[in-house]
Scaffold this motif. Structure first.
Motif, PDB file in Angstrom:
ATOM      1  N   LEU A   1     -19.499  17.528 -36.245  1.00  0.00           N
ATOM      2  CA  LEU A   1     -18.370  16.618 -36.013  1.00  0.00           C
ATOM      3  C   LEU A   1     -17.446  17.084 -34.895  1.00  0.00           C
ATOM      4  O   LEU A   1     -16.286  16.716 -34.848  1.00  0.00           O
ATOM      5  N   ASP A   2     -17.974  17.875 -33.981  1.00  0.00           N
ATOM      6  CA  ASP A   2     -17.209  18.326 -32.809  1.00  0.00           C
ATOM      7  C   ASP A   2     -17.176  17.175 -31.808  1.00  0.00           C
ATOM      8  O   ASP A   2     -18.198  16.848 -31.190  1.00  0.00           O
ATOM      9  N   GLU A   3     -16.012  16.546 -31.654  1.00  0.00           N
ATOM     10  CA  GLU A   3     -15.875  15.375 -30.781  1.00  0.00           C
ATOM     11  C   GLU A   3     -16.258  15.661 -29.334  1.00  0.00           C
ATOM     12  O   GLU A   3     -16.576  14.750 -28.584  1.00  0.00           O
ATOM     13  N   SER A   4     -16.241  16.923 -28.924  1.00  0.00           N
ATOM     14  CA  SER A   4     -16.580  17.252 -27.537  1.00  0.00           C
ATOM     15  C   SER A   4     -18.076  17.521 -27.346  1.00  0.00           C
ATOM     16  O   SER A   4     -18.533  17.725 -26.222  1.00  0.00           O
ATOM     17  N   HIS A   5     -18.832  17.506 -28.435  1.00  0.00           N
ATOM     18  CA  HIS A   5     -20.280  17.754 -28.346  1.00  0.00           C
ATOM     19  C   HIS A   5     -20.929  16.629 -27.550  1.00  0.00           C
ATOM     20  O   HIS A   5     -20.607  15.453 -27.731  1.00  0.00           O
ATOM     21  N   PRO A   6     -21.858  16.970 -26.655  1.00  0.00           N
ATOM     22  CA  PRO A   6     -22.497  15.939 -25.823  1.00  0.00           C
ATOM     23  C   PRO A   6     -23.248  14.862 -26.601  1.00  0.00           C
ATOM     24  O   PRO A   6     -23.411  13.748 -26.104  1.00  0.00           O
ATOM     25  N   LEU A   7     -23.669  15.148 -27.822  1.00  0.00           N
ATOM     26  CA  LEU A   7     -24.411  14.167 -28.607  1.00  0.00           C
ATOM     27  C   LEU A   7     -23.510  13.220 -29.399  1.00  0.00           C
ATOM     28  O   LEU A   7     -24.004  12.302 -30.053  1.00  0.00           O
ATOM     29  N   MET A   8     -22.194  13.418 -29.344  1.00  0.00           N
ATOM     30  CA  MET A   8     -21.298  12.553 -30.116  1.00  0.00           C
ATOM     31  C   MET A   8     -21.347  11.100 -29.661  1.00  0.00           C
ATOM     32  O   MET A   8     -21.145  10.197 -30.475  1.00  0.00           O
ATOM     33  N   SER A   9     -21.640  10.856 -28.404  1.00  0.00           N
ATOM     34  CA  SER A   9     -21.755   9.450 -27.979  1.00  0.00           C
ATOM     35  C   SER A   9     -22.960   8.793 -28.649  1.00  0.00           C
ATOM     36  O   SER A   9     -22.903   7.621 -29.025  1.00  0.00           O
ATOM     37  N   LEU A  10     -24.035   9.549 -28.839  1.00  0.00           N
ATOM     38  CA  LEU A  10     -25.201   9.025 -29.557  1.00  0.00           C
ATOM     39  C   LEU A  10     -24.856   8.822 -31.034  1.00  0.00           C
ATOM     40  O   LEU A  10     -25.265   7.825 -31.635  1.00  0.00           O
ATOM     41  N   VAL A  11     -24.096   9.732 -31.604  1.00  0.00           N
ATOM     42  CA  VAL A  11     -23.632   9.580 -32.986  1.00  0.00           C
ATOM     43  C   VAL A  11     -22.843   8.281 -33.127  1.00  0.00           C
ATOM     44  O   VAL A  11     -23.046   7.514 -34.071  1.00  0.00           O
ATOM     45  N   ASP A  12     -21.949   8.011 -32.176  1.00  0.00           N
ATOM     46  CA  ASP A  12     -21.137   6.788 -32.228  1.00  0.00           C
ATOM     47  C   ASP A  12     -22.001   5.534 -32.145  1.00  0.00           C
ATOM     48  O   ASP A  12     -21.799   4.580 -32.897  1.00  0.00           O
ATOM     49  N   ILE A  13     -22.963   5.537 -31.239  1.00  0.00           N
ATOM     50  CA  ILE A  13     -23.836   4.364 -31.056  1.00  0.00           C
ATOM     51  C   ILE A  13     -24.642   4.106 -32.323  1.00  0.00           C
ATOM     52  O   ILE A  13     -24.660   2.987 -32.848  1.00  0.00           O
ATOM     53  N   ILE A  14     -25.315   5.137 -32.820  1.00  0.00           N
ATOM     54  CA  ILE A  14     -26.148   4.979 -34.007  1.00  0.00           C
ATOM     55  C   ILE A  14     -25.285   4.621 -35.217  1.00  0.00           C
ATOM     56  O   ILE A  14     -25.651   3.764 -36.026  1.00  0.00           O
ATOM     57  N   GLY A  15     -24.138   5.250 -35.330  1.00  0.00           N
ATOM     58  CA  GLY A  15     -23.231   4.947 -36.440  1.00  0.00           C
ATOM     59  C   GLY A  15     -22.794   3.491 -36.433  1.00  0.00           C
ATOM     60  O   GLY A  15     -22.730   2.844 -37.481  1.00  0.00           O
ATOM     61  N   ASP A  16     -22.491   2.954 -35.241  1.00  0.00           N
ATOM     62  CA  ASP A  16     -22.102   1.546 -35.133  1.00  0.00           C
ATOM     63  C   ASP A  16     -23.244   0.622 -35.538  1.00  0.00           C
ATOM     64  O   ASP A  16     -23.026  -0.377 -36.230  1.00  0.00           O
ATOM     65  N   TRP A  17     -24.469   0.944 -35.114  1.00  0.00           N
ATOM     66  CA  TRP A  17     -25.614   0.104 -35.469  1.00  0.00           C
ATOM     67  C   TRP A  17     -25.886   0.141 -36.971  1.00  0.00           C
ATOM     68  O   TRP A  17     -26.217  -0.882 -37.573  1.00  0.00           O
TER      69      TRP A  17
END
Length: 133
Positions: free
Chosen positions: A44-60
């Motif tokens: 859950l580190d907001e600065s992690h490079p994979l967080m944008s992928l987390v956001d996309i998948i989470g929204d879907w």
């Protein structure tokens, strides 16, 4: 072709399953598993490079859940029961809804919460009034 597009094209077969909205339960399940793994990786580190992928998948996933697995609205009595369990309260711990027999009738569904009780509960649990409506 830009370097970015070329790299994406080279790896597309590996990342494509993660980069499309679910069309069925199998796709949905794959995304849920992927999200769990990503959350473990990112901590859950907001600065992690994979967080944008987390956001996309989470929204879907949220969109799929909203459309295909809608949650039933909880009644005021169900919310009250939940809040009591979460706070370790008994029927006698709610002076704004007393007596205990009234709390029992509300929890069993034989009586509805009235406006005064709803206002007191909202204030007591520090939640909006509509939680109990």
């Amino acid at each position: 072709m830009s370097v970015l597009v070329k790299k994406a094209a080279e790896h597309w077969e590996y990342v494509a399953p993660l980069l499309r909205k679910p069309k069925n339960e199998e796709d949905y399940d794959l995304l849920v598993l992927a999200l769990d793994e990503l959350l473990e990786m990112t901590k859950l580190d907001e600065s992690h490079p994979l967080m944008s992928l987390v956001d996309i998948i989470g929204d879907w996933i949220a969109e799929w859940d909203h459309q295909h697995h809608p949650m039933r609205e909880a009644s005021g009595a169900e919310v009250l029961g939940y809040m009591m369990r979460e706070h370790g309260l008994t029927r006698s711990d709610l002076p704004g809804v007393r007596p205990q027999s009234v709390v029992s009738e509300i929890l069993s569904g034989r009586r509805q919460l009235n406006l005064r009780q709803i206002r007191w509960l909202a204030e007591h649990f520090k939640v909006p009034v509509d939680v109990f409506i």
